[in-house]
Design an enzyme around this catalytic site. Structure first.
Site, PDB file in Angstrom:
ATOM      1  CB  SER A 142      10.982   3.170   4.304  1.00 13.44           C
ATOM      2  OG  SER A 142      12.075   3.774   3.678  1.00 13.44           O
ATOM      3  CG  ASP A 158      -2.015  -0.938   1.256  1.00 14.38           C
ATOM      4  OD1 ASP A 158      -2.154  -1.697   0.281  1.00 14.38           O
ATOM      5  OD2 ASP A 158      -2.774  -0.962   2.249  1.00 14.38           O
ATOM      6  CG  HIS A 169       2.479  -8.952   0.501  1.00 19.43           C
ATOM      7  ND1 HIS A 169       1.863 -10.092   0.965  1.00 19.43           N
ATOM      8  CD2 HIS A 169       2.380  -8.043   1.511  1.00 19.43           C
ATOM      9  CE1 HIS A 169       1.406  -9.890   2.191  1.00 19.43           C
ATOM     10  NE2 HIS A 169       1.712  -8.651   2.545  1.00 19.43           N
TER      11      HIS A 169
END
Length: 297
Positions: free
Chosen positions: A261, A98, A155
């Site tokens: 980050s 995200d 992921h």
């Protein structure tokens, strides 16, 4: 999110202060604070953060704030399995996190765009010697910024076998847009973990970039890579010839940031085409399609 205008005096002051701050010391302090288990303090930190950033706990696998043993467990919380469905198209390249697109495009003459008027070398980003050969020149890259409110597990965009991992020590500047406009070579200067995989789209690099207050970077196969934040030498691990190679499925978790980050994806030429609707400043979500795999190896 992304603003290519001339940096304001406030932005210049923000970046100047970062040069003076003890970046590594502050990040180590944050690492410790995020793991305090004293209930009054950890409850205060979690509730204040959830309220400030309007965290939707209905998406979390564990929706009760009080269930988390410390702030970092809350910050790196798992999502419900159905919260981020994976694009079902077999040739889709999935968004790994995200976040918000910071920059996206082609790697021309071995350079990646950082911000308007700033680019940097892929060799430096990858922890290679200046001018060292790599397969990404002429390929594509995407830089995705994770804000404090985002999900902070990372992921796999495609299924892959781990080929190598490099830890590159460095500074811990903020990685937001203001800093990207004012710190040359930001992503190649900051501490980072470079993971390269063999995939159906050829060699894929995923670079996990640290930042100030990022208390740690982890991978699912090696655990915590940072902290500590000390040292000046690169550390390198080879996995290509392992008898039992590490293979991760498309969409599987590969790592996480213990506080937020940036992730940078790189692919060789002719292997991946980004979706044409993607642009700097656009929000993206884990599991949605950001590109198409063009060929197989």
């Amino acid at each position: 999110m992304t603003d290519h205008s001339t940096p304001s005096p406030r932005e210049r002051l923000f970046v100047a202060l970062q040069h003076l701050l003890p970046q590594h010391g502050l990040s180590t302090l944050m690492h410790r604070l995020a793991r305090v288990r004293w209930r009054p303090l950890k409850a205060l930190l979690i509730r204040a953060f959830a309220r400030l950033y309007r965290i939707d706990m209905s998406l979390a696998e564990e929706p009760e704030l009080s269930a988390y043993p410390h702030f970092n467990a809350f910050f790196t919380r798992a999502l419900r399995p159905d919260a981020r469905p994976l694009d079902p198209a077999p040739h889709a390249v999935l968004c790994p996190v995200d976040g918000t697109i910071s920059q996206i495009g082609r790697i021309a003459a071995g350079r990646l765009i950082q911000a308007k008027g700033h680019d940097y070398g892929a060799d430096a980003l990858l922890g290679l010697a200046n001018g060292a050969a790599h397969p990404f020149d002429g390929g594509v890259f995407a830089t995705i910024y994770l804000s404090p409110s985002d999900y902070h597990r990372i992921h796999m965009p495609l299924a892959g076998a781990l080929a190598e991992m490099t830890y590159a020590p460095g500074r811990l500047f903020s990685v937001n847009n203001s800093t990207a406009k004012l710190v040359p070579g930001l992503f190649a200067r900051n501490e980072r973990v470079i993971c390269r995989f063999a995939t159906e789209a050829g060699d894929m690099a995923m670079v996990l970039v640290g930042a100030i207050f990022v208390g740690g970077i982890e991978t699912v196969w090696a655990g915590a890579i940072t902290p500590p934040h000390s040292g000046r030498a690169l550390q390198h691990w080879e996995y290509r010839n392992d008898a039992d190679p590490i293979r991760l499925a498309r969409g599987a978790e590969m790592g996480r940031f213990n506080l937020g980050s940036t992730v940078i994806l790189l692919f060789p030429p002719g292997r991946v085409a980004w979706d044409t609707n993607l642009a700097p400043g656009q929000q993206v979500r884990l599991g949605e399609r950001i590109g198409i795999r063009q060929s197989s190896i």
